[in-house]
Motif scaffolding. Structure first.
Motif, short mmCIF file in Angstrom:
data_model
loop_
_atom_site.label_atom_id
_atom_site.label_comp_id
_atom_site.label_asym_id
_atom_site.label_seq_id
_atom_site.Cartn_x
_atom_site.Cartn_y
_atom_site.Cartn_z
N LEU A 16 32.86 45.50 21.91
CA LEU A 16 33.31 44.12 22.06
C LEU A 16 32.43 43.40 23.08
O LEU A 16 32.18 43.92 24.16
N PRO A 17 31.94 42.22 22.75
CA PRO A 17 31.06 41.49 23.68
C PRO A 17 31.79 41.11 24.96
O PRO A 17 32.95 40.70 24.94
N GLY A 18 31.10 41.29 26.08
CA GLY A 18 31.65 40.88 27.36
C GLY A 18 32.44 41.93 28.11
O GLY A 18 32.72 41.75 29.30
N LEU A 19 32.79 43.02 27.46
CA LEU A 19 33.62 44.03 28.11
C LEU A 19 32.80 45.06 28.87
O LEU A 19 33.38 45.95 29.51
N ASP A 20 31.49 44.97 28.81
CA ASP A 20 30.64 45.90 29.56
C ASP A 20 30.07 45.23 30.82
O ASP A 20 29.10 45.68 31.40
N THR A 21 30.73 44.16 31.26
CA THR A 21 30.25 43.39 32.40
C THR A 21 30.55 44.10 33.72
O THR A 21 31.67 44.56 33.96
N LEU A 22 29.54 44.18 34.57
CA LEU A 22 29.69 44.64 35.95
C LEU A 22 28.91 43.66 36.81
O LEU A 22 27.69 43.65 36.80
N VAL A 23 29.65 42.80 37.53
CA VAL A 23 28.98 41.73 38.26
C VAL A 23 29.79 41.37 39.49
O VAL A 23 31.02 41.50 39.51
N VAL A 24 29.10 40.92 40.53
CA VAL A 24 29.74 40.40 41.74
C VAL A 24 29.72 38.88 41.66
O VAL A 24 28.66 38.27 41.48
N SER A 25 30.91 38.28 41.78
CA SER A 25 31.00 36.83 41.68
C SER A 25 32.27 36.36 42.39
O SER A 25 33.32 36.99 42.27
N GLY A 26 32.14 35.26 43.13
CA GLY A 26 33.30 34.67 43.77
C GLY A 26 34.00 35.60 44.75
O GLY A 26 35.23 35.54 44.89
N GLY A 27 33.24 36.45 45.42
CA GLY A 27 33.84 37.35 46.40
C GLY A 27 34.57 38.52 45.80
O GLY A 27 35.36 39.19 46.49
N GLU A 28 34.29 38.80 44.52
CA GLU A 28 34.97 39.91 43.84
C GLU A 28 33.97 40.72 43.01
O GLU A 28 32.95 40.20 42.56
N LEU A 29 34.31 41.97 42.79
CA LEU A 29 33.57 42.82 41.86
C LEU A 29 34.31 42.80 40.53
O LEU A 29 35.46 43.23 40.46
N HIS A 30 33.65 42.28 39.50
CA HIS A 30 34.27 42.16 38.18
C HIS A 30 33.82 43.33 37.31
O HIS A 30 32.61 43.55 37.12
N LEU A 31 34.77 44.07 36.77
CA LEU A 31 34.47 45.19 35.89
C LEU A 31 35.14 44.96 34.55
O LEU A 31 36.37 44.77 34.48
N GLY A 32 34.36 44.98 33.47
CA GLY A 32 34.93 44.86 32.14
C GLY A 32 35.59 46.15 31.70
O GLY A 32 35.36 47.23 32.27
N ALA A 33 36.38 46.07 30.64
CA ALA A 33 37.17 47.22 30.20
C ALA A 33 36.33 48.36 29.66
O ALA A 33 36.82 49.49 29.56
#
Length: 279
Positions: free
Chosen positions: A55-72
């Motif tokens: 699924l597109p977008g669920l392999d995201t690993l990025v730092v943004s807005g003071g948070e670490l975002h991890l996709g499923a």
């Protein structure tokens, strides 16, 4: 044993995945390190597996807005080796204890959260840091505080027609210290008792215990740090352990043994985290 027969669906979008989940008895397949053994032993017999790996977008690993975002779909091993995870030291310290390296190569962070094993490390880390779990359902997207996410053993706030799409961990700030420790019979085994700790220089301290109840147990332990040495903390952490440990125990450890382990680990890691916060 072999799994009972099931249908297999690989959707092209998150919305399509949610539609399939809403049709009935379906389970999400990401890393499969928890799900596949359950299927093989026929402890679970879902009618459909929904594979979200492409699924597109669920392999995201990025730092943004003071948070670490991890996709499923982000693998635990990728998180373990990523430079971005340095911004969340508690994850970095906990990750080597999550199963074995081979399992982390396939297992996902969100999968561990969704599986909600009482002895799992990542749900406790998420609860300690007050991470935010992102969930998509038929009515759209919503967020769940990690402290409210696990509602019992292997049970979460996610509905049968909903999909965990990611999790957001707050980055550490100046003046914060962290501690993580667990006791297991062998490395990679589920913890008999464990703690995740965050201490701030202004005095605020949070402890999340795992392996000792049917979900991570979070406590504000700021008042315990009046005398922050490990020896001075032990009476208070022993009392805390006696309160929060409510497992009946098993062949690997009684309730009293787990309470003793938790008291020792809590005192040690709180003292260590406070030293780090003031360093």
């Amino acid at each position: 044993m072999k799994a009972a027969p099931f249908a297999y669906h690989r959707p092209d979008t998150v919305d399509e995945a949610v539609e399939v989940l809403a049709t009935g008895d379906a389970k999400v397949l990401a890393g499969g390190q928890s799900l596949v053994p359950v299927l093989a032993m026929r402890l679970g017999r879902p009618g459909t597996l929904v594979d979200i790996n492409r699924l597109p977008g669920l392999d995201t690993l990025v730092v943004s807005g003071g948070e670490l975002h991890l996709g499923a779909a982000v693998r635990q091993r990728r998180v373990e080796r990523s430079p971005e995870v340095r911004g969340v030291p508690l994850i970095a310290r906990a990750m080597p204890f999550v199963g074995h390296r081979e399992l982390r190569s396939r297992g996902t962070v969100c999968g561990s959260l969704a599986h909600a094993d009482p002895a799992a490390e990542l749900p406790a880390v998420a609860a300690c840091l007050r991470a935010t779990v992102v969930v998509r359902g038929p009515d759209g997207e919503r967020t769940v505080d990690a402290r409210d996410f696990v509602t019992g053993a292997m049970t979460t706030a996610v509905g049968a027609d909903e999909l965990v799409t990611g999790v957001r961990f707050p980055l550490s700030r100046e003046g914060e210290g962290f501690g993580f420790a667990e006791i297991a019979r062998r490395h990679g085994d589920f913890a008999l008792a464990g703690v995740a700790v965050r201490v701030r220089r202004d005095g605020e301290a949070v402890l999340a215990a795992f392996g000792v109840s049917d979900r991570p147990v979070v406590r504000d332990v700021t008042a315990l740090l009046d005398d922050p040495t490990e020896a001075a903390l032990r009476p208070a952490t022993d009392a805390l352990a006696a309160e929060v440990v409510d497992t009946d125990g098993d062949a690997h450890g009684s309730r009293g043994y787990r309470a003793r382990l938790l008291g020792v680990l809590a005192a040690r890691e709180l003292a260590r985290a406070r030293r780090e916060a003031h360093a």
